[in-house]
Design a protein around this motif. Structure first.
Motif, PDB file in Angstrom:
ATOM      1  N   GLU A  21      28.736  43.433  92.352  1.00  0.00           N
ATOM      2  CA  GLU A  21      29.001  43.347  90.783  1.00  0.00           C
ATOM      3  C   GLU A  21      27.762  42.535  90.233  1.00  0.00           C
ATOM      4  OE1 GLU A  21      32.407  41.670  87.927  1.00  0.00           O
ATOM      5  OE2 GLU A  21      31.857  40.376  89.513  1.00  0.00           O
ATOM      6  N   ARG A  22      27.233  41.558  90.898  1.00  0.00           N
ATOM      7  CA  ARG A  22      25.969  40.878  90.343  1.00  0.00           C
ATOM      8  C   ARG A  22      24.729  41.724  90.188  1.00  0.00           C
ATOM      9  NH1 ARG A  22      25.777  34.578  92.383  1.00  0.00           N
ATOM     10  NH2 ARG A  22      28.148  34.180  92.179  1.00  0.00           N
ATOM     11  N   ALA A  23      24.754  42.545  91.005  1.00  0.00           N
ATOM     12  CA  ALA A  23      23.374  43.596  91.235  1.00  0.00           C
ATOM     13  C   ALA A  23      23.667  44.823  89.961  1.00  0.00           C
ATOM     14  CB  ALA A  23      23.165  44.454  92.362  1.00  0.00           C
ATOM     15  N   LEU A  24      24.663  45.259  90.003  1.00  0.00           N
ATOM     16  CA  LEU A  24      25.017  46.325  89.007  1.00  0.00           C
ATOM     17  C   LEU A  24      25.089  45.719  87.661  1.00  0.00           C
ATOM     18  CD1 LEU A  24      26.139  47.640  91.808  1.00  0.00           C
ATOM     19  CD2 LEU A  24      28.083  48.522  90.136  1.00  0.00           C
ATOM     20  N   LEU A  25      25.652  44.538  87.407  1.00  0.00           N
ATOM     21  CA  LEU A  25      25.430  43.872  85.773  1.00  0.00           C
ATOM     22  C   LEU A  25      24.020  43.769  85.754  1.00  0.00           C
ATOM     23  CD1 LEU A  25      28.753  41.786  85.897  1.00  0.00           C
ATOM     24  CD2 LEU A  25      28.206  44.144  84.707  1.00  0.00           C
ATOM     25  N   ALA A  26      23.117  43.173  86.575  1.00  0.00           N
ATOM     26  CA  ALA A  26      21.712  43.149  86.342  1.00  0.00           C
ATOM     27  C   ALA A  26      20.923  44.182  86.189  1.00  0.00           C
ATOM     28  CB  ALA A  26      21.210  41.962  87.260  1.00  0.00           C
ATOM     29  N   GLY A  27      21.338  45.240  86.673  1.00  0.00           N
ATOM     30  CA  GLY A  27      20.692  46.754  86.422  1.00  0.00           C
ATOM     31  C   GLY A  27      19.758  46.783  87.606  1.00  0.00           C
ATOM     32  N   CYS A  28      20.029  46.009  88.883  1.00  0.00           N
ATOM     33  CA  CYS A  28      19.277  46.381  89.957  1.00  0.00           C
ATOM     34  C   CYS A  28      19.662  47.548  90.546  1.00  0.00           C
ATOM     35  CB  CYS A  28      19.364  45.319  90.820  1.00  0.00           C
ATOM     36  SG  CYS A  28      18.643  43.639  90.355  1.00  0.00           S
ATOM     37  N   ALA A  29      20.925  47.880  90.393  1.00  0.00           N
ATOM     38  CA  ALA A  29      21.548  49.161  91.203  1.00  0.00           C
ATOM     39  C   ALA A  29      22.676  49.812  90.175  1.00  0.00           C
ATOM     40  CB  ALA A  29      22.014  48.893  92.280  1.00  0.00           C
ATOM     41  N   GLN A  30      23.067  50.891  90.629  1.00  0.00           N
ATOM     42  CA  GLN A  30      24.446  51.435  89.786  1.00  0.00           C
ATOM     43  C   GLN A  30      25.184  51.899  91.157  1.00  0.00           C
ATOM     44  OE1 GLN A  30      21.292  52.667  89.090  1.00  0.00           O
ATOM     45  NE2 GLN A  30      21.053  54.582  90.004  1.00  0.00           N
ATOM     46  N   CYS A  31      26.539  52.341  90.801  1.00  0.00           N
ATOM     47  CA  CYS A  31      27.413  53.015  91.706  1.00  0.00           C
ATOM     48  C   CYS A  31      28.169  54.050  91.040  1.00  0.00           C
ATOM     49  CB  CYS A  31      28.036  51.877  92.476  1.00  0.00           C
ATOM     50  SG  CYS A  31      29.234  52.581  93.820  1.00  0.00           S
ATOM     51  N   GLU A  32      28.402  55.070  91.702  1.00  0.00           N
ATOM     52  CA  GLU A  32      29.185  56.165  91.157  1.00  0.00           C
ATOM     53  C   GLU A  32      30.728  55.727  91.323  1.00  0.00           C
ATOM     54  OE1 GLU A  32      29.595  59.203  94.569  1.00  0.00           O
ATOM     55  OE2 GLU A  32      27.678  58.765  94.003  1.00  0.00           O
ATOM     56  N   LEU A  33      31.274  54.819  91.967  1.00  0.00           N
ATOM     57  CA  LEU A  33      32.520  54.444  92.193  1.00  0.00           C
ATOM     58  C   LEU A  33      32.760  53.218  91.259  1.00  0.00           C
ATOM     59  CD1 LEU A  33      32.847  55.002  96.061  1.00  0.00           C
ATOM     60  CD2 LEU A  33      33.582  56.597  94.167  1.00  0.00           C
ATOM     61  N   ALA A  34      31.819  52.507  90.577  1.00  0.00           N
ATOM     62  CA  ALA A  34      32.220  51.390  89.909  1.00  0.00           C
ATOM     63  C   ALA A  34      32.815  51.648  88.517  1.00  0.00           C
ATOM     64  CB  ALA A  34      30.772  50.684  89.687  1.00  0.00           C
ATOM     65  N   SER A  35      33.721  51.068  88.075  1.00  0.00           N
ATOM     66  CA  SER A  35      34.115  50.931  86.740  1.00  0.00           C
ATOM     67  C   SER A  35      34.180  49.626  86.259  1.00  0.00           C
ATOM     68  CB  SER A  35      35.612  51.272  86.746  1.00  0.00           C
ATOM     69  OG  SER A  35      36.631  50.622  87.818  1.00  0.00           O
ATOM     70  N   ARG A  36      33.431  49.539  84.767  1.00  0.00           N
ATOM     71  CA  ARG A  36      33.424  48.492  84.325  1.00  0.00           C
ATOM     72  C   ARG A  36      34.486  48.388  83.116  1.00  0.00           C
ATOM     73  NH1 ARG A  36      27.407  47.067  83.782  1.00  0.00           N
ATOM     74  NH2 ARG A  36      26.441  48.190  85.442  1.00  0.00           N
ATOM     75  N   HIS A  37      34.983  46.834  83.140  1.00  0.00           N
ATOM     76  CA  HIS A  37      35.978  46.612  82.509  1.00  0.00           C
ATOM     77  C   HIS A  37      35.813  45.347  81.550  1.00  0.00           C
ATOM     78  CE1 HIS A  37      38.627  49.146  84.395  1.00  0.00           C
ATOM     79  NE2 HIS A  37      38.261  48.851  85.371  1.00  0.00           N
ATOM     80  N   ALA A  38      35.871  45.266  80.122  1.00  0.00           N
ATOM     81  CA  ALA A  38      35.830  43.859  79.520  1.00  0.00           C
ATOM     82  C   ALA A  38      36.935  42.961  79.810  1.00  0.00           C
ATOM     83  CB  ALA A  38      35.580  44.254  78.035  1.00  0.00           C
ATOM     84  N   LEU A  39      36.583  41.803  79.893  1.00  0.00           N
ATOM     85  CA  LEU A  39      37.343  40.526  79.993  1.00  0.00           C
ATOM     86  C   LEU A  39      36.938  39.270  79.459  1.00  0.00           C
ATOM     87  CD1 LEU A  39      39.845  39.600  81.385  1.00  0.00           C
ATOM     88  CD2 LEU A  39      38.486  39.083  83.608  1.00  0.00           C
ATOM     89  N   ALA A  40      37.477  38.884  78.436  1.00  0.00           N
ATOM     90  CA  ALA A  40      37.095  37.474  77.856  1.00  0.00           C
ATOM     91  C   ALA A  40      35.642  37.611  77.361  1.00  0.00           C
ATOM     92  CB  ALA A  40      37.316  36.442  78.562  1.00  0.00           C
TER      93      ALA A  40
END
Length: 147
Positions: A21-40
């Motif tokens: 998650e940290r790498a994906l949120l920082a833009g270091c990588a991506q993943c075709e199986l990841a789904s992003r959700h807003a929380l607070a």
């Protein structure tokens, strides 16, 4: 929202958190199986396939095991500080991308390619991957001009 309430909500709403998650949120990588959700007013990343999550958990464990001495990581069970976790994830995924000659840093695709090529994540070129972890540097903040 206070932090304990946020973390409690996060555990109940995101039952399958992304290992990277940290790498994906920082833009270091991506993943075709990841789904992003807003929380607070924050963003969380979930993995949509349990088998892929298990593979990523194994990969992250290998990252930590193989880089413990080189990155001076604390003993297992002790949480990593954010900077070390980023170095481990971003640097490790960058090294994996180079090791499997992947055109993009898609975590699931790289793990699948590594398993096809070497049949086991244990047989990856760990020297090169750990060297990439050691070389990884975080982005520097932009300096604001002084008046």
């Amino acid at each position: 929202m206070d932090e304990p309430a946020y973390h409690a909500s996060r555990r109940t709403l995101n039952l399958s958190p992304c290992v990277f998650e940290r790498a994906l949120l920082a833009g270091c990588a991506q993943c075709e199986l990841a789904s992003r959700h807003a929380l607070a007013e924050r963003e969380v990343v979930a993995c949509s396939l349990e088998v892929a999550r298990i593979n990523c958990t194994t990969l992250e464990s290998l990252f930590r095991e193989r880089a413990t001495f080189a990155l001076r990581l604390p003993r297992p069970g002790v949480p990593l500080v954010h900077a070390k976790a980023m170095q481990l994830q971003c640097g490790g995924l960058r090294g994996l991308q180079a090791a499997v000659a992947a055109p993009t840093a898609d975590v699931h695709a790289m793990v699948q390619k590594a398993k096809r090529n070497d049949a086991s994540l244990l047989e990856l070129p760990w020297g090169e991957i750990v060297a990439s972890m050691m070389a990884w540097q975080p982005r520097r903040r932009a300096q604001t001009p002084k008046p």
